[in-house]
Design a protein around this motif. Structure first.
Motif, PDB file in Angstrom:
ATOM      1  N   ILE A   1       5.671  -0.867  -0.076  1.00 55.96           N
ATOM      2  CA  ILE A   1       4.738   0.168   0.376  1.00 55.96           C
ATOM      3  C   ILE A   1       3.315  -0.237   0.044  1.00 55.96           C
ATOM      4  N   SER A   2       2.438  -0.091   1.020  1.00 56.89           N
ATOM      5  CA  SER A   2       0.998  -0.181   0.775  1.00 56.89           C
ATOM      6  C   SER A   2       0.457   1.240   0.673  1.00 56.89           C
ATOM      7  N   ILE A   3      -0.130   1.575  -0.465  1.00 53.93           N
ATOM      8  CA  ILE A   3      -0.793   2.864  -0.624  1.00 53.93           C
ATOM      9  C   ILE A   3      -2.259   2.673  -0.250  1.00 53.93           C
ATOM     10  N   VAL A   4      -2.726   3.443   0.723  1.00 55.53           N
ATOM     11  CA  VAL A   4      -4.109   3.297   1.181  1.00 55.53           C
ATOM     12  C   VAL A   4      -4.835   4.628   1.039  1.00 55.53           C
ATOM     13  N   MET A   5      -6.141   4.545   0.803  1.00 56.86           N
ATOM     14  CA  MET A   5      -6.894   5.764   0.535  1.00 56.86           C
ATOM     15  C   MET A   5      -8.374   5.550   0.815  1.00 56.86           C
ATOM     16  N   LEU A   6      -8.974   6.519   1.470  1.00 54.78           N
ATOM     17  CA  LEU A   6     -10.422   6.561   1.612  1.00 54.78           C
ATOM     18  C   LEU A   6     -11.013   7.317   0.430  1.00 54.78           C
ATOM     19  N   THR A   7     -12.139   6.857  -0.079  1.00 58.31           N
ATOM     20  CA  THR A   7     -12.842   7.597  -1.130  1.00 58.31           C
ATOM     21  C   THR A   7     -14.268   7.898  -0.676  1.00 58.31           C
ATOM     22  N   TYR A   8     -14.748   9.040  -1.128  1.00 59.15           N
ATOM     23  CA  TYR A   8     -16.151   9.406  -0.862  1.00 59.15           C
ATOM     24  C   TYR A   8     -16.591  10.373  -1.952  1.00 59.15           C
ATOM     25  N   ASN A   9     -17.293   9.850  -2.943  1.00 59.37           N
ATOM     26  CA  ASN A   9     -17.760  10.655  -4.079  1.00 59.37           C
ATOM     27  C   ASN A   9     -16.582  11.364  -4.763  1.00 59.37           C
ATOM     28  N   ASN A  10     -16.788  12.548  -5.348  1.00 57.49           N
ATOM     29  CA  ASN A  10     -15.727  13.326  -6.008  1.00 57.49           C
ATOM     30  C   ASN A  10     -14.963  12.508  -7.048  1.00 57.49           C
ATOM     31  N   TYR A  11     -15.707  11.860  -7.935  1.00 54.53           N
ATOM     32  CA  TYR A  11     -15.122  10.978  -8.948  1.00 54.53           C
ATOM     33  C   TYR A  11     -14.040  11.664  -9.783  1.00 54.53           C
ATOM     34  N   GLU A  12     -14.297  12.880 -10.275  1.00 54.48           N
ATOM     35  CA  GLU A  12     -13.347  13.545 -11.163  1.00 54.48           C
ATOM     36  C   GLU A  12     -12.025  13.833 -10.464  1.00 54.48           C
ATOM     37  N   LYS A  13     -12.083  14.249  -9.197  1.00 55.35           N
ATOM     38  CA  LYS A  13     -10.847  14.506  -8.449  1.00 55.35           C
ATOM     39  C   LYS A  13     -10.081  13.210  -8.206  1.00 55.35           C
ATOM     40  N   PHE A  14     -10.806  12.160  -7.868  1.00 51.67           N
ATOM     41  CA  PHE A  14     -10.166  10.873  -7.632  1.00 51.67           C
ATOM     42  C   PHE A  14      -9.510  10.358  -8.910  1.00 51.67           C
ATOM     43  N   LEU A  15     -10.167  10.518 -10.038  1.00 57.66           N
ATOM     44  CA  LEU A  15      -9.611  10.072 -11.320  1.00 57.66           C
ATOM     45  C   LEU A  15      -8.309  10.809 -11.627  1.00 57.66           C
ATOM     46  N   ARG A  16      -8.293  12.108 -11.383  1.00 52.93           N
ATOM     47  CA  ARG A  16      -7.076  12.885 -11.622  1.00 52.93           C
ATOM     48  C   ARG A  16      -5.969  12.450 -10.663  1.00 52.93           C
ATOM     49  N   SER A  17      -6.322  12.170  -9.429  1.00 53.93           N
ATOM     50  CA  SER A  17      -5.342  11.696  -8.458  1.00 53.93           C
ATOM     51  C   SER A  17      -4.733  10.377  -8.915  1.00 53.93           C
ATOM     52  N   MET A  18      -5.554   9.450  -9.353  1.00 53.44           N
ATOM     53  CA  MET A  18      -5.064   8.150  -9.803  1.00 53.44           C
ATOM     54  C   MET A  18      -4.192   8.279 -11.047  1.00 53.44           C
ATOM     55  N   THR A  19      -4.532   9.201 -11.920  1.00 50.52           N
ATOM     56  CA  THR A  19      -3.711   9.429 -13.109  1.00 50.52           C
ATOM     57  C   THR A  19      -2.308   9.857 -12.719  1.00 50.52           C
ATOM     58  N   SER A  20      -2.204  10.690 -11.683  1.00 52.18           N
ATOM     59  CA  SER A  20      -0.890  11.160 -11.244  1.00 52.18           C
ATOM     60  C   SER A  20      -0.071  10.049 -10.596  1.00 52.18           C
ATOM     61  N   MET A  21      -0.731   8.961 -10.176  1.00 52.07           N
ATOM     62  CA  MET A  21      -0.040   7.853  -9.524  1.00 52.07           C
ATOM     63  C   MET A  21       0.209   6.685 -10.468  1.00 52.07           C
ATOM     64  N   PHE A  22       0.025   6.899 -11.755  1.00 47.08           N
ATOM     65  CA  PHE A  22       0.162   5.804 -12.721  1.00 47.08           C
ATOM     66  C   PHE A  22       1.519   5.108 -12.607  1.00 47.08           C
ATOM     67  N   TYR A  23       2.561   5.884 -12.334  1.00 48.03           N
ATOM     68  CA  TYR A  23       3.907   5.304 -12.211  1.00 48.03           C
ATOM     69  C   TYR A  23       3.957   4.210 -11.144  1.00 48.03           C
ATOM     70  N   PHE A  24       3.202   4.391 -10.077  1.00 48.82           N
ATOM     71  CA  PHE A  24       3.253   3.455  -8.959  1.00 48.82           C
ATOM     72  C   PHE A  24       2.729   2.066  -9.328  1.00 48.82           C
ATOM     73  N   ILE A  25       1.911   1.982 -10.354  1.00 52.48           N
ATOM     74  CA  ILE A  25       1.336   0.687 -10.733  1.00 52.48           C
ATOM     75  C   ILE A  25       2.425  -0.291 -11.154  1.00 52.48           C
ATOM     76  N   THR A  26       3.453   0.215 -11.837  1.00 53.71           N
ATOM     77  CA  THR A  26       4.538  -0.651 -12.311  1.00 53.71           C
ATOM     78  C   THR A  26       5.776  -0.601 -11.423  1.00 53.71           C
ATOM     79  N   GLU A  27       5.758   0.213 -10.372  1.00 51.17           N
ATOM     80  CA  GLU A  27       6.900   0.325  -9.469  1.00 51.17           C
ATOM     81  C   GLU A  27       6.924  -0.888  -8.531  1.00 51.17           C
ATOM     82  N   PRO A  28       7.993  -1.702  -8.574  1.00 49.67           N
ATOM     83  CA  PRO A  28       8.045  -2.918  -7.750  1.00 49.67           C
ATOM     84  C   PRO A  28       7.929  -2.663  -6.250  1.00 49.67           C
ATOM     85  N   LYS A  29       8.363  -1.498  -5.782  1.00 41.90           N
ATOM     86  CA  LYS A  29       8.307  -1.212  -4.350  1.00 41.90           C
ATOM     87  C   LYS A  29       6.879  -1.009  -3.849  1.00 41.90           C
TER      88      LYS A  29
END
Length: 208
Positions: free
Chosen positions: A3-31
């Motif tokens: 899987i390729s996870i793709v995302m557009l970003t535009y400002n809203n740093y705090e929301k983006f940081l929280r989103s990335m925190t919720s995806m931490f599992y995906f960093i080590t997921e081989p798929k």
């Protein structure tokens, strides 16, 4: 399968940081083959610095910077063209994924159903992807069980997932139409292309 996870970003740093925190599992997921971010002309220094650090520190991460806001459809087309995975999961940058393992299970099973060409997540009250802000995008017909999906005419929400083989870059018949810029209607058009080919779109069931 990757899987390729793709995302557009535009400002809203705090929301983006929280989103990335919720995806931490995906960093080590081989798929998960890669994360690709396109920053759409942000002016927030903190966000751009964070993206550069992600690119340097995590091998799966690739960041593309645009000097101007390209809009949603043009930005997503760039992301889709660059993605190398067998599947693409296109997320909005303010979602919070509640159950990553369950998400992956439903994601794969949904797209293995004959003629199912797209699976998505719902609007601001969808438990898989609870937005930090309630908005007027609300797929109210989502099934109650997280293991179910519901076929719908279109998916307007925080997430689109599909196999990359449907894209024109891989010889498929579908692409993100750049005329729908700066935003709105690009989701509807993408789903309409699928329906015209006899394919189906669906919404994931509600999470835990």
């Amino acid at each position: 399968m990757s899987i390729s996870i793709v995302m557009l970003t535009y400002n809203n740093y705090e929301k983006f940081l929280r989103s990335m925190t919720s995806m931490f599992y995906f960093i080590t997921e081989p798929k998960i083959k890669e994360f690709i971010f396109l920053d759409n002309g942000s002016h927030e220094v903190e966000l751009k610095k964070f993206l550069r650090n992600l690119d340097k520190q995590i091998s799966k991460v690739k960041v593309i910077f645009s000097d101007k806001n390209l809009g949603i459809s043009k930005g997503r087309k760039i992301l889709y063209d660059v993605a190398e995975g067998d599947y693409i999961a296109s997320f909005d940058s303010d979602i919070v994924i509640v159950n990553p393992l369950l998400f992956l299970d439903v994601f794969y099973k949904s797209l293995d159903i004959p003629d199912m060409m797209l699976v998505g997540g719902g609007g601001g009250d969808h438990p898989f992807f609870p937005s930090l802000e309630k908005e007027n995008i609300d797929n109210k017909e989502s099934p109650e069980s997280p293991l179910e999906i519901k076929v719908v005419d279109e998916v307007a929400g925080w997430f689109h997932g599909f196999k990359t083989k449907i894209l024109t870059k891989n010889g498929g018949p579908i692409e993100m139409d750049e005329q729908f810029s700066p935003f709105w209607a690009e989701d509807s058009d993408f789903c309409m292309q699928i329906k015209m080919l006899g394919g189906k779109c669906s919404i994931m069931g509600k999470g835990i």
